[in-house]
Write an enzyme that holds these catalytic residues in place. Structure first.
Site, PDB file in Angstrom:
ATOM      1  CD  GLU A 264      -2.521   1.235   2.719  1.00 38.46           C
ATOM      2  OE1 GLU A 264      -2.782   2.406   3.159  1.00 38.46           O
ATOM      3  OE2 GLU A 264      -3.068   0.037   2.833  1.00 38.46           O
TER       4      GLU A 264
ATOM      5  CD  GLU B  48      -4.116   7.228   5.627  1.00 33.87           C
ATOM      6  OE1 GLU B  48      -4.923   6.666   5.686  1.00 33.87           O
ATOM      7  OE2 GLU B  48      -2.704   7.047   5.860  1.00 33.87           O
TER       8      GLU B  48
END
Length: 172
Positions: free
Chosen positions: A48, A53
């Protein structure tokens, strides 16, 4: 938005111009998952790459990370960008330069993090697909502020380019 089964990427510069939502409990992300997840390779072995974020309760900071089989459980390896102004006030460009042996993270052209290939279990050497989403609450987003009944994450564009000829888009 998810490009799985339509477009994948392997290496190159991937960037998007995004305006973050406002409100405590918002959790937008611009990230990638290894395409072999679709073939049954579990997370985190598929890999990932978090390009960005954001947490609505910390509006002047964004984070980026990688997650793989040898990264610290629940945290990954990465960096944080501090803007000293709310990232929800305007659009900003979030990008990675992804090469076979390293990943660099940028906000508005400013390099804020780098992760070099750390071991032979580096799982960031195959196709990945893109995801852009806005979650509410959860482990990272935290409790949603009372009275928050809507939020939006806006983006102008997403771009891909090779880096000195390294990188490709795979159409499905």
């Amino acid at each position: 938005m998810k490009t799985a089964r339509n477009l994948s990427f392997q290496y190159g510069r991937i960037e998007a111009r995004i305006k973050m939502p406002q409100g405590v409990g918002t959790w937008p992300a611009f990230w990638m998952l290894g395409g072999d997840l679709l073939d049954g390779v579990p997370w985190p072995e598929c890999g990932e790459i978090d390009i960005m974020e954001f947490r609505g309760d910390i509006p002047d900071r964004t984070t980026a990370a990688i997650h793989g089989p040898t990264t610290p459980p629940g945290s990954g390896l990465g960096a944080a960008f501090l803007s000293y102004d709310s990232l929800s006030n305007d659009y900003h460009t979030y990008a990675i330069d992804w090469l076979p042996d390293q990943i660099d993270w940028y906000v508005d052209g400013v390099l804020f993090g780098n992760q070099a290939k750390v071991d032979r279990d580096w799982v960031f050497d195959h196709e990945f697909y893109l995801i852009m989403n806005l979650a509410m609450g959860g482990n990272l987003g935290g409790p949603i502020e009372s009275g928050l009944n809507k939020a939006s994450m806006s983006f102008d564009w997403i771009r891909f380019s090779s880096i000195n000829g390294v990188g490709e888009v795979i159409k499905r």
